[in-house]
Design a protein around this motif. Structure first.
Motif, PDB file in Angstrom:
ATOM      1  N   GLU A  45      39.280  23.884  75.385  1.00 28.93           N
ATOM      2  CA  GLU A  45      39.605  24.748  74.245  1.00 28.93           C
ATOM      3  C   GLU A  45      40.897  25.525  74.498  1.00 28.93           C
ATOM      4  O   GLU A  45      41.706  25.716  73.584  1.00 28.93           O
ATOM      5  N   GLY A  46      41.075  25.947  75.764  1.00 31.31           N
ATOM      6  CA  GLY A  46      42.315  26.635  76.128  1.00 31.31           C
ATOM      7  C   GLY A  46      43.515  25.733  75.900  1.00 31.31           C
ATOM      8  O   GLY A  46      44.510  26.145  75.282  1.00 31.31           O
ATOM      9  N   ALA A  47      43.413  24.474  76.354  1.00 26.89           N
ATOM     10  CA  ALA A  47      44.520  23.522  76.192  1.00 26.89           C
ATOM     11  C   ALA A  47      44.790  23.270  74.711  1.00 26.89           C
ATOM     12  O   ALA A  47      45.947  23.203  74.276  1.00 26.89           O
ATOM     13  N   MET A  48      43.710  23.152  73.942  1.00 30.78           N
ATOM     14  CA  MET A  48      43.858  22.906  72.503  1.00 30.78           C
ATOM     15  C   MET A  48      44.547  24.090  71.815  1.00 30.78           C
ATOM     16  O   MET A  48      45.469  23.901  71.014  1.00 30.78           O
ATOM     17  N   THR A  49      44.110  25.308  72.154  1.00 30.62           N
ATOM     18  CA  THR A  49      44.701  26.504  71.539  1.00 30.62           C
ATOM     19  C   THR A  49      46.185  26.605  71.904  1.00 30.62           C
ATOM     20  O   THR A  49      47.025  26.896  71.041  1.00 30.62           O
ATOM     21  N   ALA A  50      46.494  26.348  73.179  1.00 28.53           N
ATOM     22  CA  ALA A  50      47.897  26.387  73.615  1.00 28.53           C
ATOM     23  C   ALA A  50      48.709  25.347  72.840  1.00 28.53           C
ATOM     24  O   ALA A  50      49.806  25.641  72.353  1.00 28.53           O
ATOM     25  N   GLY A  51      48.146  24.140  72.698  1.00 26.88           N
ATOM     26  CA  GLY A  51      48.824  23.065  71.961  1.00 26.88           C
ATOM     27  C   GLY A  51      49.110  23.474  70.527  1.00 26.88           C
ATOM     28  O   GLY A  51      50.206  23.222  70.000  1.00 26.88           O
ATOM     29  N   MET A  52      48.135  24.137  69.897  1.00 25.44           N
ATOM     30  CA  MET A  52      48.302  24.551  68.501  1.00 25.44           C
ATOM     31  C   MET A  52      49.389  25.613  68.373  1.00 25.44           C
ATOM     32  O   MET A  52      50.241  25.531  67.479  1.00 25.44           O
ATOM     33  N   VAL A  53      49.347  26.604  69.255  1.00 31.21           N
ATOM     34  CA  VAL A  53      50.327  27.692  69.172  1.00 31.21           C
ATOM     35  C   VAL A  53      51.739  27.148  69.424  1.00 31.21           C
ATOM     36  O   VAL A  53      52.685  27.489  68.703  1.00 31.21           O
ATOM     37  N   VAL A  54      51.872  26.273  70.426  1.00 30.69           N
ATOM     38  CA  VAL A  54      53.187  25.719  70.766  1.00 30.69           C
ATOM     39  C   VAL A  54      53.705  24.842  69.620  1.00 30.69           C
ATOM     40  O   VAL A  54      54.884  24.914  69.256  1.00 30.69           O
ATOM     41  N   LEU A  55      52.819  24.045  69.024  1.00 34.79           N
ATOM     42  CA  LEU A  55      53.225  23.193  67.895  1.00 34.79           C
ATOM     43  C   LEU A  55      53.716  24.046  66.718  1.00 34.79           C
ATOM     44  O   LEU A  55      54.740  23.741  66.100  1.00 34.79           O
ATOM     45  N   LEU A  56      52.968  25.120  66.448  1.00 33.68           N
ATOM     46  CA  LEU A  56      53.374  26.021  65.371  1.00 33.68           C
ATOM     47  C   LEU A  56      54.736  26.652  65.681  1.00 33.68           C
ATOM     48  O   LEU A  56      55.585  26.784  64.793  1.00 33.68           O
ATOM     49  N   TYR A  57      54.942  27.015  66.932  1.00 35.08           N
ATOM     50  CA  TYR A  57      56.206  27.632  67.340  1.00 35.08           C
ATOM     51  C   TYR A  57      57.375  26.653  67.170  1.00 35.08           C
ATOM     52  O   TYR A  57      58.462  27.031  66.738  1.00 35.08           O
ATOM     53  N   LYS A  58      57.102  25.385  67.508  1.00 36.54           N
ATOM     54  CA  LYS A  58      58.176  24.387  67.409  1.00 36.54           C
ATOM     55  C   LYS A  58      58.476  24.016  65.958  1.00 36.54           C
ATOM     56  O   LYS A  58      59.618  23.863  65.567  1.00 36.54           O
ATOM     57  N   LYS A  59      57.415  23.827  65.158  1.00 34.28           N
ATOM     58  CA  LYS A  59      57.596  23.320  63.787  1.00 34.28           C
ATOM     59  C   LYS A  59      57.843  24.424  62.764  1.00 34.28           C
ATOM     60  O   LYS A  59      58.694  24.284  61.902  1.00 34.28           O
ATOM     61  N   ARG A  60      57.017  25.489  62.821  1.00 33.33           N
ATOM     62  CA  ARG A  60      57.137  26.549  61.807  1.00 33.33           C
ATOM     63  C   ARG A  60      57.055  27.941  62.460  1.00 33.33           C
ATOM     64  O   ARG A  60      56.081  28.682  62.268  1.00 33.33           O
ATOM     65  N   PRO A  61      58.073  28.325  63.202  1.00 34.04           N
ATOM     66  CA  PRO A  61      58.025  29.662  63.836  1.00 34.04           C
ATOM     67  C   PRO A  61      57.950  30.792  62.810  1.00 34.04           C
ATOM     68  O   PRO A  61      57.419  31.861  63.099  1.00 34.04           O
ATOM     69  N   ASP A  62      58.475  30.521  61.583  1.00 34.47           N
ATOM     70  CA  ASP A  62      58.433  31.547  60.539  1.00 34.47           C
ATOM     71  C   ASP A  62      56.992  31.946  60.193  1.00 34.47           C
ATOM     72  O   ASP A  62      56.717  33.103  59.865  1.00 34.47           O
ATOM     73  N   LEU A  63      56.068  30.966  60.311  1.00 31.59           N
ATOM     74  CA  LEU A  63      54.663  31.275  60.006  1.00 31.59           C
ATOM     75  C   LEU A  63      54.088  32.230  61.051  1.00 31.59           C
ATOM     76  O   LEU A  63      53.307  33.124  60.723  1.00 31.59           O
ATOM     77  N   LEU A  64      54.475  32.025  62.316  1.00 25.62           N
ATOM     78  CA  LEU A  64      53.988  32.915  63.374  1.00 25.62           C
ATOM     79  C   LEU A  64      54.520  34.338  63.177  1.00 25.62           C
ATOM     80  O   LEU A  64      53.821  35.309  63.469  1.00 25.62           O
ATOM     81  N   VAL A  65      55.725  34.433  62.637  1.00 26.11           N
ATOM     82  CA  VAL A  65      56.288  35.762  62.347  1.00 26.11           C
ATOM     83  C   VAL A  65      55.543  36.375  61.166  1.00 26.11           C
ATOM     84  O   VAL A  65      55.151  37.548  61.193  1.00 26.11           O
ATOM     85  N   LYS A  66      55.303  35.534  60.138  1.00 29.69           N
ATOM     86  CA  LYS A  66      54.596  36.013  58.932  1.00 29.69           C
ATOM     87  C   LYS A  66      53.190  36.519  59.285  1.00 29.69           C
ATOM     88  O   LYS A  66      52.728  37.513  58.732  1.00 29.69           O
ATOM     89  N   MET A  67      52.532  35.812  60.208  1.00 24.98           N
ATOM     90  CA  MET A  67      51.171  36.201  60.593  1.00 24.98           C
ATOM     91  C   MET A  67      51.170  37.285  61.677  1.00 24.98           C
ATOM     92  O   MET A  67      50.119  37.629  62.221  1.00 24.98           O
ATOM     93  N   ARG A  68      52.350  37.810  62.003  1.00 25.93           N
ATOM     94  CA  ARG A  68      52.536  38.870  63.002  1.00 25.93           C
ATOM     95  C   ARG A  68      52.063  38.476  64.400  1.00 25.93           C
ATOM     96  O   ARG A  68      51.614  39.307  65.186  1.00 25.93           O
ATOM     97  N   VAL A  69      52.157  37.173  64.687  1.00 21.35           N
ATOM     98  CA  VAL A  69      51.821  36.698  66.041  1.00 21.35           C
ATOM     99  C   VAL A  69      53.041  36.918  66.931  1.00 21.35           C
ATOM    100  O   VAL A  69      52.910  37.291  68.104  1.00 21.35           O
ATOM    101  N   LEU A  70      54.213  36.681  66.383  1.00 19.47           N
ATOM    102  CA  LEU A  70      55.464  36.886  67.117  1.00 19.47           C
ATOM    103  C   LEU A  70      56.357  37.844  66.336  1.00 19.47           C
ATOM    104  O   LEU A  70      56.244  37.948  65.109  1.00 19.47           O
ATOM    105  N   LYS A  71      57.241  38.529  67.088  1.00 26.31           N
ATOM    106  CA  LYS A  71      58.220  39.394  66.415  1.00 26.31           C
ATOM    107  C   LYS A  71      59.421  38.525  66.022  1.00 26.31           C
ATOM    108  O   LYS A  71      59.693  37.525  66.700  1.00 26.31           O
TER     109      LYS A  71
END
Lengths: 258, 255
Positions: free
Chosen positions: A226-252
């Motif tokens: 589950e840890g590997a899966m969660t890391a994979g999801m977060v990294v994929l989101l960061y690579k493909k749509r970093p704007d979404l991570l900013v919108k969801m306040r995960v990243l500044k």
């Protein structure tokens, strides 16, 4: 004759132990053991866990109402996230040590993306659909499962991720640890709930340890998965749509541009 | 997705009964099973539910699959109770069976009885939920929940997620098959990576879908509230039947 007799007894004992192991493995292969099953908890314990879960779900509903009054797409987003948590927790993953299949919780990622309050609401919806249509978990144990998977899983995932990011730990490791602790926290709580519910007149601690040890062959590797899966999801989101991570306040915003 | 109720026989003896009545009767049965100290009531309820499932022509494979997890958990608890809980000795097996045995496997009679009681409670309660799950279409179930004053936000999220489980499952299957064809699950390491990408892609789809759904819903007049099915008035026969059934079970519960 005496030696032959004792050999015969040893053989019988070995056959008995082997049969138990085979029975255990064959049953595990058929089941995607996950939440506390319907009917296991006695009435008073089921009510108690409902009483614990309800304020958290109410908190999630309050947050949902507030957010959706600002953004109309928030309710569909939460509904779809619940569908993803449902699908993730229905997907069988091979667990090599147990020779079986089990499945992750998905609350680690939902905790990171939408925060613990909405994540609790999401898991309560996913758990209700699972209880009704898959007999994973149950209606009477819904409260207990919300507490273990929703409350503990979401908080463990969210707090771990936030704490590690504050320490400038990489996104991959933070995501991995969040998924890992969300999964393990869920099963630790499940063991507490099960032991307190089924112990009867027996002392709590010995039964708690036995249940926890029974979970270890599947949950220890599954937490890592589950840890590997969660890391994979977060990294994929960061690579493909970093704007979404900013919108969801995960990243500044500065973390993305950097 | 044949696990959901909509895929089975539409016309059966429970299909005409109001979802609210089914929910209330099921809740009453669950409370009775949970608070009952014995085997009679759970076994009776299991048999009744089994009869209803046969009447609904539920495929055996689906039926067994539905019971696999509860039965597994119930058997683990039965083993735990038999060997680790209780005082009255039932049997004792030294392992290995010689003078120098390393451990003794001891079973307790009261532990066995406790375990059997929990197992029967599990099977009885699961049977009730299986019947309501198989016999009630989801939209009717949600309408029943809103009649029971479950908060609107919760039922709306429930509706959204139920609708999009099928859409996202299709997406997940397409990605999974593509990954599998490219040997994405040929080793544990590759499998882990592929599964992470699959789950991540689903999250991306969620954001994409949620935006598109909102736009199309606003164009059709969505203002942040979802309508639910309107309830028809209760039928007298349904109420009488359910009261008789609950009373009969209540008498058995009391005995």
């Amino acid at each position: 004759m005496k030696i032959q007799g004792s050999r015969f007894k040893i053989q019988n004992a070995l056959i008995f132990v082997l049969s138990l192991i085979i029975l255990h493995l064959s049953l595990v292969t058929e089941a995607n053991a996950m939440h506390i099953s319907e009917g296991i908890l006695p009435f008073n314990w089921a009510v108690l866990w409902f009483a614990v879960a309800i304020p958290f779900v109410a908190w999630g509903l309050y947050k949902l109402k507030r957010q959706s009054s600002i953004d109309l797409s928030f309710k569909p987003l939460v509904g779809l996230m619940a569908a993803v948590v449902f699908i993730i927790s229905c997907m069988p993953i091979p667990v090599p040590t147990a020779g079986t299949c089990s499945h992750p919780c998905g609350t680690g990622i939902s905790g990171i993306l939408v925060g613990p309050a909405i994540s609790i609401l999401i898991s309560s919806v996913a758990l209700l659909i699972q209880a009704l249509f898959l007999a994973h978990g149950g209606l009477t144990t819904w409260g207990a499962n919300i507490v273990s998977m929703g409350v503990m899983g979401s908080f463990a995932g969210y707090l771990t991720f936030r704490a590690l990011r504050r320490l400038n730990i990489s996104l991959t490791i933070s995501g991995f640890m969040a998924g890992l602790f969300a999964d393990w926290a869920t099963y630790l709580t499940t063991s507490i709930e099960l032991a307190s519910g089924i112990r009867g007149d027996s002392p709590f601690m010995p039964l708690f340890w036995k249940i926890l040890i029974a979970f270890i062959p599947t949950q220890l590797p599954l937490g890592i998965l589950e840890g590997a899966m969660t890391a994979g999801m977060v990294v994929l989101l960061y690579k493909k749509r970093p704007d979404l991570l900013v919108k969801m306040r995960v990243l500044k915003p500065e973390e993305v541009t950097a | 997705m044949e696990i959901f109720s909509e895929c089975f026989k539409k016309e059966h003896m429970l299909s005409k009964i109001d979802a609210r009545v089914k929910i209330l009767v099921s809740l009453a049965m669950l409370l009775m099973v949970l608070s009952y100290k014995g085997f009679t009531l759970p076994v009776l309820i299991t048999l009744t539910c089994l009869f209803l499932c046969i009447n609904m022509k539920i495929p055996l494979k689906v039926f067994l699959l539905r019971f696999s997890e509860p039965v597994f958990i119930a058997s683990i608890i039965l083993i735990l109770k038999l060997f680790f809980s209780g005082k009255e000795l039932l049997f004792s097996i030294p392992i290995p069976s010689s003078q120098f045995s390393l451990l003794t496997l001891t079973g307790y009679k009261d532990g066995l009885m406790d375990g059997l009681m929990i197992a029967s409670r599990v099977i009885g309660a699961v049977s009730v939920v299986v019947v309501i799950g198989f016999s009630t279409p989801f939209t009717e179930f949600v309408a029943g929940l809103s009649w029971l004053k479950v908060p609107k936000g919760f039922t709306e999220i429930l509706m959204f997620s139920y609708r999009y489980i099928f859409v996202l499952l299709d997406d997940a299957m397409v990605i999974y098959n593509a990954q599998k064809n490219r040997l994405g699950y040929s080793s544990i390491r590759r499998g882990l990576g592929s599964f992470g990408i699959l789950a991540g892609s689903l999250i991306l789809k969620v954001f994409e879908h949620s935006h598109n759904i909102t736009v199309s819903m606003i164009q059709r007049g969505y203002d942040g509230n979802m309508p639910v099915l309107k309830q028809r008035p209760f039928k007298l026969s349904e109420i009488i039947l359910s009261v008789v059934f609950i009373t009969a079970m209540g008498i058995i519960w009391k005995i």
